[in-house]
Design an enzyme around this catalytic site. Sequence first.
Site, short mmCIF file in Angstrom:
data_model
loop_
_atom_site.label_atom_id
_atom_site.label_comp_id
_atom_site.label_asym_id
_atom_site.label_seq_id
_atom_site.Cartn_x
_atom_site.Cartn_y
_atom_site.Cartn_z
N GLY A 149 26.51 -111.95 -89.12
CA GLY A 149 25.62 -113.04 -89.44
C GLY A 149 25.57 -113.28 -90.94
N CYS A 150 25.01 -114.42 -91.33
CA CYS A 150 24.98 -114.78 -92.75
C CYS A 150 24.04 -113.89 -93.55
CB CYS A 150 24.62 -116.26 -92.90
SG CYS A 150 23.15 -116.78 -91.98
N TYR A 151 22.81 -113.74 -93.09
CA TYR A 151 21.89 -112.83 -93.78
C TYR A 151 22.44 -111.40 -93.80
CZ TYR A 151 18.00 -116.25 -93.92
OH TYR A 151 17.18 -117.33 -94.17
N THR A 153 25.43 -110.33 -93.80
CA THR A 153 26.55 -110.21 -94.74
C THR A 153 26.04 -110.00 -96.16
OG1 THR A 153 28.07 -111.53 -93.41
CG2 THR A 153 28.48 -111.46 -95.78
N SER A 154 25.11 -110.83 -96.59
CA SER A 154 24.60 -110.72 -97.96
C SER A 154 23.89 -109.39 -98.19
CB SER A 154 23.66 -111.89 -98.27
OG SER A 154 22.55 -111.92 -97.40
#
Length: 347
Positions: A149-151, A153-154
Site C-alpha cells: 500500500g501507499c502509506y 511503503t512510505s
Amino acid sequence: MGLTVAVTGASGYAGGELLRLLAGHPELDVTTVTAASSAGTPLAAAHPHLAGARGLGDLVLRPTDPAELAGHDVVFLAMPHGQSAAVARELEGSGALVVDLGADHRLTDPGTWESYYGGAHAGTWPYGLPELPGQRQLLRGARRIAAPGCYPTSVALGLAPVLAAGLVAAQDVVVVAASGTSGAGRSAKVALLGSEVMGAVSAYKAGGAHQHTPEMEQTLTTAAGSPVTLSFTPLLAPMPRGILATCTAALRPEVTTAQLREALQAAYADEPFVTLLPEGVWPTTAATAGSNSAHVQAAADTHAGRAVVTVAIDNLGKGAAGQALQCANIALGLPEECGLSVVGAAP
C-alpha cells in the site's frame, strides 16, 4: 513485439498511472484493459492524457473476466481491496506474472485480514517492496506479487532501517501521514469534492481504524525482529497526489541524528529509487510527484527523546503503479529501472 500485458481496474487512478508508465516501457505491450462499470467505453475517455500514448489511444475498456485476461504474459490487478483475489484465482495455472496492487494478498494473518477487510483471507504472496532486506531475491522469477500500500511503503522505507539497527523502541511508534485525494480512489464521494477539500487538511480513520495499520505493523515487526505497535493518523491533503509521512519512535539512549542517518544511508546507498537528502533538507511531495522516487530525512529530537523520520513519495508512483512496475521488472529479469523515472515533475 514485447511481452503482452493486461491491466484490470484500468479506469481508476492507479490503473491510469500504470498505463502511463507502461506506454514508455520498451519491453511490455499493453493489449487489454478492463474495468467494471465503464466497460465498453474508450480508454481515452477515462484517461484523456493517454489519448496519444503508444498503443493505448485506441483501446476500449473490456469487462474484467477470465476470457479477457487469458493468454497474457503479465496481468496487473489495479482493483479495489477485496476484489482482486477472485480474479487471481481464475488465473491460476496460466503461467502469467500477476501483480496485485490491492491489499488482498499482503497480510500473513487471516484473522487480521478478516478484522480489517472482512471476508475470507486469500493467502499471502511475496511482498513487493524491493528495498526491504531479502525481498528483491524473493521477487526474482516470482509469478505472484503483492504490491504494498501507499502509506505502508512510505512508513517502511522510513522506519525499517532504524528499527533493524536497534536505534528506536519498537513499542512506541507514531505515524502521521498526509495523502493526496487520489489515494481515496476515483469513486464519487462528497468528502472529496473540490469545495470540500480545497483549503482544508482533515484527519480520517484515526485511532487505529485505517486498514493499512496491520500491514505497516507486519512489515516493521519483521524489520525490528520484535512486535511493533503503531499509532497511525492519516490526513487528507488538498492536492491530487503525494504522501508525506512523518514517523516518530522513542530513541534508544544516546542515539544521535548521525546514527539515524547512517542506518538509512547503509540501507539505501545502492537503491536507485530512494534518496537520503542532505542533513537539514526535509522532503516535499512536490519533488517526488510523477516519479518512482522516495525522499527520506531523519533527525534525533533529543528534547523529546524521539527519532523523527520523514518520507515523501508519489502515492500513485512509488506508492502504487511505479512500484508494481518495478516489481514486475525484477520478476521478469528486466532492468529494474525500465520504464520508471527517479525525476519528479516540477513545478
